[in-house]
Design an enzyme around this catalytic site. Sequence first.
Site, PDB file in Angstrom:
ATOM      1  N   ASP A  61       0.816  -1.209   0.000  1.00 22.64           N
ATOM      2  CA  ASP A  61       0.000   0.000   0.000  1.00 22.64           C
ATOM      3  C   ASP A  61       0.853   1.264   0.000  1.00 22.64           C
ATOM      4  OD1 ASP A  61      -2.238  -1.560  -0.026  1.00 22.64           O
ATOM      5  OD2 ASP A  61      -2.690  -1.342   2.101  1.00 22.64           O
ATOM      6  N   GLY A  62       1.982   1.216   0.697  1.00 24.24           N
ATOM      7  CA  GLY A  62       2.872   2.377   0.714  1.00 24.24           C
ATOM      8  C   GLY A  62       3.414   2.706  -0.664  1.00 24.24           C
ATOM      9  N   SER A 180      -7.106   4.401  13.435  1.00 23.15           N
ATOM     10  CA  SER A 180      -6.484   4.149  14.733  1.00 23.15           C
ATOM     11  C   SER A 180      -6.761   5.273  15.724  1.00 23.15           C
ATOM     12  CB  SER A 180      -4.970   3.979  14.566  1.00 23.15           C
ATOM     13  OG  SER A 180      -4.670   2.895  13.716  1.00 23.15           O
TER      14      SER A 180
END
Length: 281
Positions: A61-62, A180
């Site tokens: 994903d990065g 988060s």
Amino acid sequence: MKNIGININTDKDISRNILDKIFQYIHEECSEAKIKVFYDSKGLDNEESRALDAVMVLGGDGTILGTARALAKYDVPIFGINRGHLGFLAEIELEDCKKAIKNLFKGQYKIENRIMLKCDLKGIDKKDDFLALNDIVLTKGNLSRIVKYSIYVDDVWYTTFVADGVIVATPTGSTAYSLSAGGPIVYPDLDVLEIAPICPHSLGIRPILLNGNSKINIRVLKKYEDPVLTIDGQRYKKVTVNEVTISKSEYKCRLIKFKDKDYFKILRTKISYRSRECEGE
């Protein structure tokens, strides 16, 4: 579709054999296809990339985030072959690569236009290229001391609080850092922006969703050292000014989505039911 780019994350386990197989799959579908390989996004932001019909990302994903920023100005669609940990954006697993390439050349896909963010630092004339697909985060520096922030939306005061930081996220980024921090999961094609405080020293400060055209000003009222601006968790800059403006960019990330991929299934398997730690890239 004859001009294909491949962006490889060299930190991942990608052998020459894997690359040769991908070349083979592409040429089986289009013998005249021209393939240009990039390593760690180097050269991907050059004007020549405008001629690419699509870019395949070999990483996680990065790597998708870095590719999206590099190609944003050129309107080139991208898709990812997951060689990372989570694979939420890079949703194609290596064993499904051949099928994905076949569907690509058959036109059996759709393109999702994902919101991107831009950031301006008040008082700095030079416009750095602060584009983000996931989020832009303003946080305290190295000291374990909170910072006082004041938030304005479209030049109207919203709230003031002390916290470790502030996240401004896109719907794509709602499943990343802001999740988060207690933020909601936002369906990716909605035109909204999210503000999520990081560890606010107040029970009443909660994440909020705003119209996608909103202009968000974050003013730093009290600090013990220069806060840090982070772009997609990959680029950072110490902020010496007292105000940051974040809004929707005129550019969008064009993600190729194959018809056999279900967003809610990916959400369940990669986020909701995931028990091991998400290490990221």
